[in-house]
Structures are given as C-alpha cells and as structure tokens.
Design a protein around this motif. Structure first.
Motif, PDB file in Angstrom:
ATOM      1  N   SER A 191     -53.815 -57.174  71.710  1.00  8.01           N
ATOM      2  CA  SER A 191     -53.621 -56.365  72.973  1.00  8.01           C
ATOM      3  C   SER A 191     -53.605 -54.959  72.739  1.00  8.01           C
ATOM      4  N   ILE A 192     -54.398 -54.334  74.017  1.00  4.07           N
ATOM      5  CA  ILE A 192     -54.655 -52.970  74.059  1.00  4.07           C
ATOM      6  C   ILE A 192     -54.050 -52.535  75.345  1.00  4.07           C
ATOM      7  N   VAL A 216     -60.952 -47.773  75.775  1.00  2.65           N
ATOM      8  CA  VAL A 216     -60.804 -49.116  75.405  1.00  2.65           C
ATOM      9  C   VAL A 216     -62.116 -49.764  74.649  1.00  2.65           C
ATOM     10  N   GLN A 217     -63.221 -49.311  75.078  1.00  2.00           N
ATOM     11  CA  GLN A 217     -64.521 -49.460  74.833  1.00  2.00           C
ATOM     12  C   GLN A 217     -64.729 -49.209  73.279  1.00  2.00           C
ATOM     13  N   SER A 218     -64.136 -47.824  73.130  1.00  3.48           N
ATOM     14  CA  SER A 218     -64.220 -47.270  71.873  1.00  3.48           C
ATOM     15  C   SER A 218     -63.447 -47.912  70.669  1.00  3.48           C
ATOM     16  N   VAL A 219     -62.023 -48.294  71.010  1.00  9.04           N
ATOM     17  CA  VAL A 219     -61.312 -48.953  70.299  1.00  9.04           C
ATOM     18  C   VAL A 219     -61.921 -50.491  69.883  1.00  9.04           C
ATOM     19  N   ALA A 220     -62.262 -51.095  70.656  1.00  2.81           N
ATOM     20  CA  ALA A 220     -62.939 -52.617  70.716  1.00  2.81           C
ATOM     21  C   ALA A 220     -64.010 -52.465  69.776  1.00  2.81           C
ATOM     22  N   THR A 221     -64.890 -51.463  69.915  1.00  2.00           N
ATOM     23  CA  THR A 221     -66.108 -51.805  68.823  1.00  2.00           C
ATOM     24  C   THR A 221     -65.753 -51.215  67.597  1.00  2.00           C
ATOM     25  N   SER A 222     -65.265 -50.004  67.359  1.00  2.00           N
ATOM     26  CA  SER A 222     -64.883 -49.687  66.168  1.00  2.00           C
ATOM     27  C   SER A 222     -63.743 -50.001  65.186  1.00  2.00           C
ATOM     28  N   GLN A 223     -62.784 -50.365  65.998  1.00  4.99           N
ATOM     29  CA  GLN A 223     -61.299 -50.701  65.296  1.00  4.99           C
ATOM     30  C   GLN A 223     -61.191 -52.280  65.253  1.00  4.99           C
ATOM     31  N   ILE A 224     -61.082 -52.972  66.362  1.00  6.98           N
ATOM     32  CA  ILE A 224     -60.894 -54.496  66.446  1.00  6.98           C
ATOM     33  C   ILE A 224     -62.052 -55.034  65.719  1.00  6.98           C
ATOM     34  N   ALA A 225     -63.244 -54.829  66.324  1.00  7.55           N
ATOM     35  CA  ALA A 225     -64.542 -55.417  65.840  1.00  7.55           C
ATOM     36  C   ALA A 225     -64.738 -55.663  64.172  1.00  7.55           C
TER      37      ALA A 225
END
Length: 530
Positions: A191-192, A216-225
C-alpha cells in the motif's frame, strides 16, 4: 564582458585530479611528537583538511557556474550550473543517489529528504516545497533566483519555512483479492499513500497531484522493487485528485512495462495520470529530474510546461565540414549553423538561435535525443543512422559524445541540458528545414556568432529582461566596452562582409544565450583559447 564573464582559467587555477586513495588513508606525517605546540596545531588542521577533502568531488567554481556534481552556492550565480564531465542520464532513481536532493516546480524549490526505512514499520519519503521568494535578491533574473534556490534548498535545516510538505508512506499489506494477480502462489501487496500538508500558502491542487505521482514512481522503483524482486506484486495506491483523493490498483510490473526491445512504453505512467487529465495522459512522456540530472519520475509533457518543472534536454552546435575542436586547435575559425525562427512561432517569434535543441523523452539516452533532434529539425540523419546501425566508431558518427551538462532556468523553461557538437560534411548531406519552423538559416563564422550573442545579452540586460545575473558596471567602463565593441564590429564586417544579414542586430533566444555562456565557460575550462 568583465561584468558577466569569468576570467580565463590558466593551468595555475585548475584543480589537479586526485589519485584514488583508501577511504581511511591518512596523510603520512613525520614520526614522533611535534617539536612545538604550533606544529601540533598545524598538523591537526592539516589532517582535518585532508579528511574533509576526501569526501568532496574534485572540482572548482567559477562565478556563477558550478563545476562539480555537488550543489555549491557561488558568490555571483549565473542562471546555469556547469557540471564537470558527463552525468548519467539513464533512468536512475533519486534514492540511489545522494541522500539529500532538490528540484524545481512552479514557484517552488523542492527539498527531497532521504527515505526513512524502518523494518516492520511504515516507510516514509518527504518532499518539502519552499517558496522561491525566500531567495529573492536585487539585480538578479528569475533564472538566477531559481538556480540559487535549487542549490540552497538541499541544505536547508528543518521544515519551518516549507509552504507544503508531501509525505509518501508505503507498507506491506494483505492481499485481500487474489484474483487481481495472475498467480497468488508467491504474490504480495504493498500500500502506498501520498498526503499533503499545507502551511500558510495554498499550493495549486494540480501541482500537488502531479508531484504525488512522481513520488509514487520513485518509491515503487527504488524501494518496493528491490524488496519483492521476482514476486508478483500488487500496488494499492492512494493519491490526491483534483477534488478529494482516489485509490488506484495495478501490478508493479504494469507500472513500468517494456516493449519487445526492452524500452519503456510508459503505459503505467499514463495510467497514473489519467484521472487528472485523460488527454494529457496520451501525450509524450518525459522525465522530471533533480539538480544532478537524475530522474525522479516521468510525467506527460504538458505538465512540464504548465508548472515549469525541471526536466532533461539537449543542446547542439552544428559546424560545417570540420570538427569544431580541431578548428580551434589549428587556429582556424569554424562556421556554425545559425537560424531564425518564423514570425508565426508561438514562443520567441523571429528570434535567432545558434543551437539545435529538444527535450528528451522518458528513458531516452541523451545522445539518441541529439541524433533524433538534428534529424528532425535539420534533416541531418547520419548520426541517427550510425546509432541505429550500432556504429560506435566516432570517426563515422558526426555526433560527439556528451561534453557536459548545464542547468538552465528561465521563467518558462527549466532544463538540465546535455551538450553535443555535430560536424556536417556538406559533401555527404545538406541542411533542410521546415518552412513553418525556420525563416532563415546559414553557416556563420564563429567569431561573428560570439559577438552577436554578447550584444544580444547586453540588450536584454539594458531592458531589464535578462533571465541571468549581471548588471552594468560603471558608465565609464561601459563606454570603453562599447567603443571596443564598435571597433570589433567594423573589423568583422570588413573581414566577412554583411552577407545581407545585419548580424549586429540579431536578438537570440534567451535560453540559447544561457547555454552559449555555459559553452563558452566549458571551452575556457578545457583550454580552447580562440
């Protein structure tokens, strides 16, 4: 001009390249205790100096031009920052870079805080928006103001003067509906949530929505992925809308899909922005970057212009028949291409430009952007053909490698520009332009372009509309400069003739003049004395 141009850099001024050293290596000092308290103090200061220098990148600073990859505030700031060497323009996420960063959007400088990663708890990323009025000074253009804010913002202490703080939080959650994933055997859900807290000033709602989707893109690519790796991952994203907020659900793999060539097709980014404006979402996707040129996220191009967001682009000088650097080294004067925009252009009608320029598409390498732009604008396709045929030999490709980057800011455009040169072999190709875009174009001797550009800047300064810094010196100095300039004009006219073009009255596009100053600074730094 003495009031605007930095002094030529001689070898004595240049910072020598340091050899790499172990991270904990100390300078070798004489064994035994110092012979006096004064020597002890000097030794202590020397060790402290070396330790402090070991954490800094090698570089030097000119008045108004930043010649290192770190944001240092110069004493007299032009509205450009020149970085030494090429900076990676690939889709590198912010949180893989320095822990503190900054960017620009609308009338705000954005301070980007490092992400807060706590195992088992909600993780958090904050962007603080600071009003550019905080950096206002007399006798500086809007571009210089923005650049000073961009450089200062990452070093501000606390969030007291932030007019708005965007907070993006993410945490792993239960997969409530397994049907949303293709295979629930090894799937997970994250969840973001992005929320905005405004202080004294009300930030435009659309701008908040746009920046939230970049976060959101920054978090999804560097943190969650990096955590889920190969797992199929569902993202439950709660974002601000123009009215209220909404929730979007998509697979992590659908947020950044690629085509058969491995290039991003941006369908996931379009999906993020569709609730804001479905028409904009179908337009070209470009990248928002930080002050180092690193990509923060992607967005439809209209938002870049609406909110004057810092993005990526290229600039290019086209020379005739001979490489421009070889001409300088041999003492010759190269001819470079100059064109005049048509009177029907919406922006800067009838103004002149000495560059080919354009905006990089999302994920597009800067050299590919340069090859594409020179092919589209001037019909020079040898560079594009060389790249498509994977001809890496630069003797075959007329397009140079990336020379440097400069950050150019005006009230309508903020861009990290990657600079190139192109050598047009007139025996193999010729320039063709679109009549609705270009009214006139031709090759012009370099020294004429230099003087015409200086005179154009002077006129903008006199009118009070020059976006950079610099004001006139004392009147007597100006009179002497004007007299010398008139003499140079007559010399060049006698040498080359007018060619039916009154070049001493040419008014250039301000953005191009800013890049031209960065180009001239680069040449001085590299030792090209013309």
């Amino acid at each position: 001009r003495p009031h605007r141009r930095p002094p030529n850099l001689t070898k004595r001024h240049r910072t020598p390249a340091r050899r790499p050293h172990p991270p904990f290596a100390l300078p070798r000092l004489p064994l035994g205790p110092p012979r006096s308290a004064r020597m002890a103090a000097m030794a202590t200061k020397f060790i402290a100096l070396v330790l402090s220098m070991s954490s800094l990148s090698t570089g030097f600073i000119l008045p108004g031009a930043q010649l290192s990859t770190k944001p240092v505030v110069p004493s007299h700031c032009w509205n450009m920052m020149l970085t030494s060497g090429a900076v990676d323009n690939s889709c590198t996420n912010l949180m893989e870079a320095a822990p503190m960063s900054s960017s620009l959007a609308s009338s705000y400088a954005i301070r980007i805080y490092p992400s807060n990663n706590i195992e088992g708890e909600c993780n958090e990323l904050k962007w603080a928006l600071h009003s550019l009025s905080h950096w206002e000074q007399s006798n500086q253009g809007e571009g210089t103001l923005a650049l000073r804010a961009l450089s200062d913002c990452a070093q501000l202490d606390g969030r007291a003067d932030a007019v708005c703080t965007l907070t993006c939080q993410w945490t792993q959650s239960d997969l409530a509906d397994p049907s949303l994933v293709h295979s629930n055997a090894d799937a997970c859900c994250w969840s973001i949530n992005v929320a905005a807290v405004e202080e004294d000033e009300i930030v435009p709602r659309e701008l908040v929505c746009v920046l939230s989707r970049i976060m959101v893109q920054s978090v999804a690519t560097s943190q969650i992925a990096s955590k889920v790796r190969e797992k199929e991952t569902l993202l439950r994203i709660t974002l601000p809308l123009l009215e209220g907020e909404g929730c979007q659900q998509m697979l992590l793999s659908d947020l950044f899909p690629t085509d058969e060539r491995g290039l991003p097709n941006n369908s996931g980014v379009r999906h993020l922005f569709t609730p804001l404006n479905s028409q904009h979402a179908n337009m070209e996707i470009v990248d928002m970057v930080n002050q180092q040129g690193r990509v923060l996220g992607s967005l439809p191009r209209p938002y870049i212009h609406t909110w004057n967001i810092l993005h990526r682009g290229i600039g290019m000088i086209v020379s005739k028949d001979v490489d421009i650097f070889k001409a300088f080294k041999s003492g010759k004067t190269p001819d470079v291409y100059v064109h005049q925009r048509t009177s029907t252009k919406r922006i800067f009608p009838s103004l002149f430009d000495m560059f080919v320029g354009g905006v990089s598409s999302s994920g597009e390498d800067a050299q590919w952007t340069a090859a594409r732009e020179v092919a589209e604008e001037l019909g020079l396709k040898r560079a594009l053909d060389a790249l498509e045929n994977k001809q890496e030999d630069q003797r075959i490709n007329p397009l140079s490698e990336e020379l440097f980057q400069c950050t150019v800011c005006t009230s309508y455009n903020r861009c990290v520009v990657s600079m190139f040169t192109y050598t047009c072999d007139t025996a193999l190709e010729s320039i063709t332009w679109q009549e609705e875009e270009v009214a006139w174009g031709d090759y012009v001797p370099y020294d004429i372009v230099t003087l015409a550009g200086e005179m154009s800047i002077d006129r903008l300064v006199e009118k009070g509309v020059w976006p950079g810094s610099g004001c006139h010196n004392e009147e007597s100095v100006n009179d002497a400069n004007d007299a010398q300039q008139e003499s140079t004009i007559e010399e060049l006219k006698n040498k080359y003739g007018n060619n039916n073009q009154p070049w001493d009255t040419w008014d250039f596009v301000p953005d191009g003049l800013l890049v031209w100053e960065a180009w001239e600074s680069f040449l001085r730094r590299e030792g090209y004395n013309r």
